[in-house]
Design a protein around this motif. Structure first.
Motif, PDB file in Angstrom:
ATOM      1  N   VAL A  10       0.846  -1.195   0.000  1.00 41.98           N
ATOM      2  CA  VAL A  10       0.000   0.000   0.000  1.00 41.98           C
ATOM      3  C   VAL A  10       0.880   1.242   0.000  1.00 41.98           C
ATOM      4  CG1 VAL A  10      -1.824   1.244   1.208  1.00 41.98           C
ATOM      5  CG2 VAL A  10      -1.792  -1.258   1.262  1.00 41.98           C
ATOM      6  N   TYR A  11       0.674   2.089  -0.999  1.00 37.69           N
ATOM      7  CA  TYR A  11       1.387   3.356  -1.113  1.00 37.69           C
ATOM      8  C   TYR A  11       0.466   4.499  -0.710  1.00 37.69           C
ATOM      9  CZ  TYR A  11       5.105   1.224  -3.904  1.00 37.69           C
ATOM     10  OH  TYR A  11       6.157   0.470  -4.340  1.00 37.69           O
ATOM     11  N   ALA A  12       1.011   5.501  -0.091  1.00 36.57           N
ATOM     12  CA  ALA A  12       0.263   6.715   0.237  1.00 36.57           C
ATOM     13  C   ALA A  12       0.595   7.757  -0.825  1.00 36.57           C
ATOM     14  CB  ALA A  12       0.640   7.194   1.632  1.00 36.57           C
ATOM     15  N   GLU A  13       0.152   7.508  -2.058  1.00 37.03           N
ATOM     16  CA  GLU A  13       0.541   8.391  -3.144  1.00 37.03           C
ATOM     17  C   GLU A  13      -0.612   8.956  -3.933  1.00 37.03           C
ATOM     18  OE1 GLU A  13       1.378   5.801  -7.027  1.00 37.03           O
ATOM     19  OE2 GLU A  13       2.885   5.541  -5.492  1.00 37.03           O
ATOM     20  N   GLY A  14      -1.816   8.639  -3.604  1.00 35.18           N
ATOM     21  CA  GLY A  14      -2.936   9.219  -4.327  1.00 35.18           C
ATOM     22  C   GLY A  14      -3.792   8.216  -5.039  1.00 35.18           C
ATOM     23  N   ASP A  15      -4.171   8.534  -6.270  1.00 32.11           N
ATOM     24  CA  ASP A  15      -5.196   7.760  -6.969  1.00 32.11           C
ATOM     25  C   ASP A  15      -4.627   6.811  -8.026  1.00 32.11           C
ATOM     26  OD1 ASP A  15      -4.367   9.662  -8.740  1.00 32.11           O
ATOM     27  OD2 ASP A  15      -6.361  10.379  -9.254  1.00 32.11           O
ATOM     28  N   ALA A  34      -2.960   2.125  -3.702  1.00 31.28           N
ATOM     29  CA  ALA A  34      -2.564   3.465  -3.286  1.00 31.28           C
ATOM     30  C   ALA A  34      -3.699   4.116  -2.506  1.00 31.28           C
ATOM     31  CB  ALA A  34      -2.217   4.319  -4.491  1.00 31.28           C
ATOM     32  N   LEU A  35      -3.340   4.852  -1.481  1.00 33.25           N
ATOM     33  CA  LEU A  35      -4.303   5.633  -0.707  1.00 33.25           C
ATOM     34  C   LEU A  35      -3.959   7.109  -0.855  1.00 33.25           C
ATOM     35  CD1 LEU A  35      -4.523   3.634   2.635  1.00 33.25           C
ATOM     36  CD2 LEU A  35      -6.298   3.855   0.891  1.00 33.25           C
ATOM     37  N   ASP A  36      -4.972   7.928  -0.997  1.00 32.94           N
ATOM     38  CA  ASP A  36      -4.784   9.369  -1.094  1.00 32.94           C
ATOM     39  C   ASP A  36      -4.972   9.967   0.297  1.00 32.94           C
ATOM     40  OD1 ASP A  36      -4.782  12.058  -1.577  1.00 32.94           O
ATOM     41  OD2 ASP A  36      -6.322  11.995  -3.144  1.00 32.94           O
TER      42      ASP A  36
END
Length: 70
Positions: A10-15, A34-36
């Motif tokens: 899981v990346y915290a980079e957006g959409d 990815a999570l925004d």
């Protein structure tokens, strides 16, 4: 070594769209998500819940690969 066949990254980079990485000759699949983190709290929580549901929906994500001989 845990020796799982499937995992989630899981990346915290957006959409960014989900993507499946396959480790060659390893028999391992890694699903990228990815999570925004700029979303309002309620929307972020909904996105996390959707992510959890999608990981559960992939079935045997916790199936272990055969252990290497000692």
């Amino acid at each position: 070594m845990l020796a799982f066949r499937r995992g989630h990254l899981v990346y915290a980079e957006g959409d960014a769209e989900p993507y499946l990485h396959v480790v060659r000759r390893g028999g391992i699949e890694i699903r990228q998500h990815a999570l925004d983190l700029t979303l309002p709290p309620a929307e972020l929580l909904a996105a996390v819940e959707k992510l959890v549901e999608s990981t559960i929906g992939h079935g045997a994500d916790h199936e272990r690969a055969p252990a290497d001989p000692p």
